[in-house]
Motif scaffolding. Structure first.
Motif, short mmCIF file in Angstrom:
data_model
loop_
_atom_site.label_atom_id
_atom_site.label_comp_id
_atom_site.label_asym_id
_atom_site.label_seq_id
_atom_site.Cartn_x
_atom_site.Cartn_y
_atom_site.Cartn_z
N SER A 49 -27.44 59.54 46.18
CA SER A 49 -26.03 59.76 45.83
C SER A 49 -25.23 59.93 47.11
CB SER A 49 -25.89 61.01 44.98
OG SER A 49 -26.24 62.16 45.74
N ASN A 50 -23.90 59.89 47.00
CA ASN A 50 -23.05 60.12 48.16
C ASN A 50 -23.34 61.47 48.81
OD1 ASN A 50 -21.83 57.69 47.83
ND2 ASN A 50 -19.76 58.48 47.52
N ASP A 150 -23.74 55.03 44.25
CA ASP A 150 -22.56 55.44 43.51
C ASP A 150 -21.63 54.27 43.22
OD1 ASP A 150 -23.65 57.93 43.73
OD2 ASP A 150 -21.88 58.90 44.59
N TRP A 151 -21.67 53.24 44.07
CA TRP A 151 -20.89 52.02 43.80
C TRP A 151 -21.54 51.24 42.66
CZ3 TRP A 151 -22.02 46.79 43.79
CH2 TRP A 151 -20.93 45.91 43.75
N ALA A 154 -20.81 52.58 39.24
CA ALA A 154 -19.40 52.73 38.85
C ALA A 154 -19.03 51.72 37.78
CB ALA A 154 -18.50 52.57 40.06
N ALA A 357 -20.67 53.73 52.00
CA ALA A 357 -20.55 54.31 50.66
C ALA A 357 -19.21 55.00 50.48
CB ALA A 357 -21.70 55.30 50.43
N TYR A 358 -18.78 55.70 51.50
CA TYR A 358 -17.50 56.43 51.45
C TYR A 358 -16.33 55.48 51.22
CZ TYR A 358 -13.58 59.30 53.13
OH TYR A 358 -12.38 59.97 53.25
N THR A 360 -16.26 52.65 49.76
CA THR A 360 -16.28 51.88 48.51
C THR A 360 -16.45 52.73 47.25
OG1 THR A 360 -18.66 51.51 48.86
CG2 THR A 360 -17.14 49.78 49.62
N THR A 361 -16.49 54.05 47.41
CA THR A 361 -16.67 54.90 46.23
C THR A 361 -15.69 56.07 46.15
OG1 THR A 361 -18.34 56.27 47.33
CG2 THR A 361 -19.13 54.36 46.09
N GLU A 362 -14.95 56.34 47.23
CA GLU A 362 -14.02 57.46 47.21
C GLU A 362 -12.61 56.99 47.57
OE1 GLU A 362 -15.17 61.09 48.93
OE2 GLU A 362 -17.24 60.99 48.22
N ASN A 379 -14.71 47.91 44.14
CA ASN A 379 -14.81 48.96 43.13
C ASN A 379 -13.44 49.09 42.46
OD1 ASN A 379 -14.99 51.31 41.61
ND2 ASN A 379 -15.99 52.50 43.20
#
Length: 444
Positions: A49-50, A150-151, A154, A357-358, A360-362, A379
């Motif tokens: 996970s992130n 996490d991406w 989603a 990850a940051y 593309t997910t937040e 995303n």
């Protein structure tokens, strides 16, 4: 004694030989181990996970600097936000991100040199131009793909389209025209009609523009071009038909198999011969919105209209997005992507994965790009609504800025963008590059 000395010398020579081989094997194994460790870390990171990734990044990069390189300067802003994120988790964290944006398409040379050198600098990249990415970076194994957990989990992400190589975002270039002179652009063929000279960056100065022409020969886009041709008036069909017939013989020479390929080739031929070469999309936008640019048209990055300064001579009111018109036929432009990749010799691979990850997910991770229309994260949950960017005090003042969104732009009954595919571009570039260059001539 002589026999003893001879035996000792023989043993020493054998020992030296084995030691040399062992050292060589160790060096080779160390090098392979370094590469495999990056791949191993990516495999582990894809299951995390992130929160888990961010802890790994903090542990790995405390007191260190991660170097990233990309085609977008906004990577620096995203990097600052990422560092702040890690500091919010661990106030003692003191890592840094240094971001560089090379000019003149030199990113491939810089990455290749870094990977092949004894000392490695770059850990990750945000990179564009599907053709060169495939041929120079992916086929060689220089860049490694990482898909954040996490991406992948989603809602709405398209792993098939955007997972390999992993895409940060789509950026669209759209057909636009100055609406002051009464000229009509209701069909993509209108942009290559006689005496029409669209403003466009040279196909060899910005490779994504050349990739667009490669992609136009893919079967589904050939079909769109044929359908748009069929929708033309009879007099325009009569004008284009001889050009279409003239390129019919090139279809097999270029290895194309679509029965409608000649329509795309004819359009490409006319486009290359007629476009008005410009140095950059910024100046194109600045010119197109002026009163003196009546009837002119262009193919440029959609987001450029966000920065137009309204005046008596220049206004977004003066331009229309062709595909936004009711009944528009054919393609509305093209889309290319920014891809996020881990460098195979990354000194800080955990931090690289966490940063990817940051972004593309937040929301704060993608905020540097999401503030503008015309940029669409892979995303969909991170794409802000820009459908009313042209409204002022509740009034639809600048319709050109009202972005209909990625799903509309990609749909067959919407913008019908031609979307870059790295594998297809790489395949077709070897067959079509010289053919296109012969059409462009000295214009480049």
């Amino acid at each position: 004694m002589k026999k003893f000395l001879a035996s000792a010398m023989a043993i020493l020579m054998v020992s030296t030989l084995f030691a040399g081989c062992a050292n060589k094997n160790k060096a080779a194994n160390d090098k392979a181990g370094s590469q495999n460790s990056v791949e191993s870390i990516i495999a582990q990171a894809e299951k995390m996970s992130n929160d888990e990734l961010f802890k790994k990044a903090i542990e790995e990069s405390k007191g260190k600097t991660m170097y990233g390189i990309g085609n977008s300067s906004r990577g620096a802003t995203a990097g600052t936000n990422f560092i702040n994120k890690l500091k919010s988790i661990d106030p003692s964290y003191d890592g840094k991100i240094e971001w560089s944006q090379p000019k003149d398409n030199s990113i491939f040379t810089l990455l290749t040199s870094d990977i092949q050198s004894a000392q490695h600098t770059y850990s990750m990249t945000l990179i564009q131009d599907g053709n060169q990415i495939q041929s120079k970076m992916l086929n060689t194994g220089f860049l490694k793909n990482f898909i954040p957990k996490d991406w992948a989990s989603a809602n709405g992400v398209d792993q098939k389209a955007d997972g390999n190589p992993f895409a940060l975002q789509y950026i669209n270039k759209v057909f636009v025209f100055n609406n002051l002179g009464g000229a009509k652009y209701n069909n993509c063929w209108d942009f290559v009609y006689k005496d029409v000279h669209p403003l466009f960056m040279g196909v060899n100065s910005e490779p994504v523009g050349k990739n667009f022409l490669y992609m136009l020969t893919e079967s589904k886009y050939c079909d769109v071009m044929k359908a748009a041709f069929d929708a033309l008036s009879s007099d325009k069909q009569a004008y284009f038909q001889p050009i279409i017939d003239s390129v019919a013989g090139d279809v097999s020479k270029l290895g194309l198999t679509s029965p409608n390929a000649k329509y795309s080739l004819a359009w490409i031929k006319l486009w290359c011969q007629q476009y008005n070469k410009q140095t950059d999309d910024g100046p194109i936008c600045t010119q197109l919105v002026t009163k003196s640019a009546a009837n002119q048209c262009a193919l440029l990055v959609y987001s450029k209209f966000r920065s137009v300064e309204e005046s008596a001579n220049s206004s977004n009111k003066n331009v229309t997005v062709a595909a936004y018109q009711e009944g528009y036929q054919g393609i509305g432009g093209f889309a290319y992507k920014h891809y996020l990749q881990v460098v195979k010799t990354a000194p800080l691979p955990w931090t690289a994965c966490a940063f990817i990850a940051y972004m593309t997910t937040e929301k704060d991770g993608y905020a540097a790009w999401g503030k503008d229309m015309g940029s669409y994260c892979s995303n969909p949950n991170l794409i802000p609504d820009h459908s009313k960017d042209g409204y002022v005090n509740g009034v639809n003042t600048y319709p050109v800025k009202n972005d209909k969104g990625l799903s509309w732009w990609l749909s067959s009954d919407g913008g019908r963008l031609v979307v870059e595919d790295p594998v297809y571009c790489s395949k077709m570039s070897t067959k079509m590059s010289d053919w296109i260059d012969s059409l462009v001539g000295n214009k480049g």
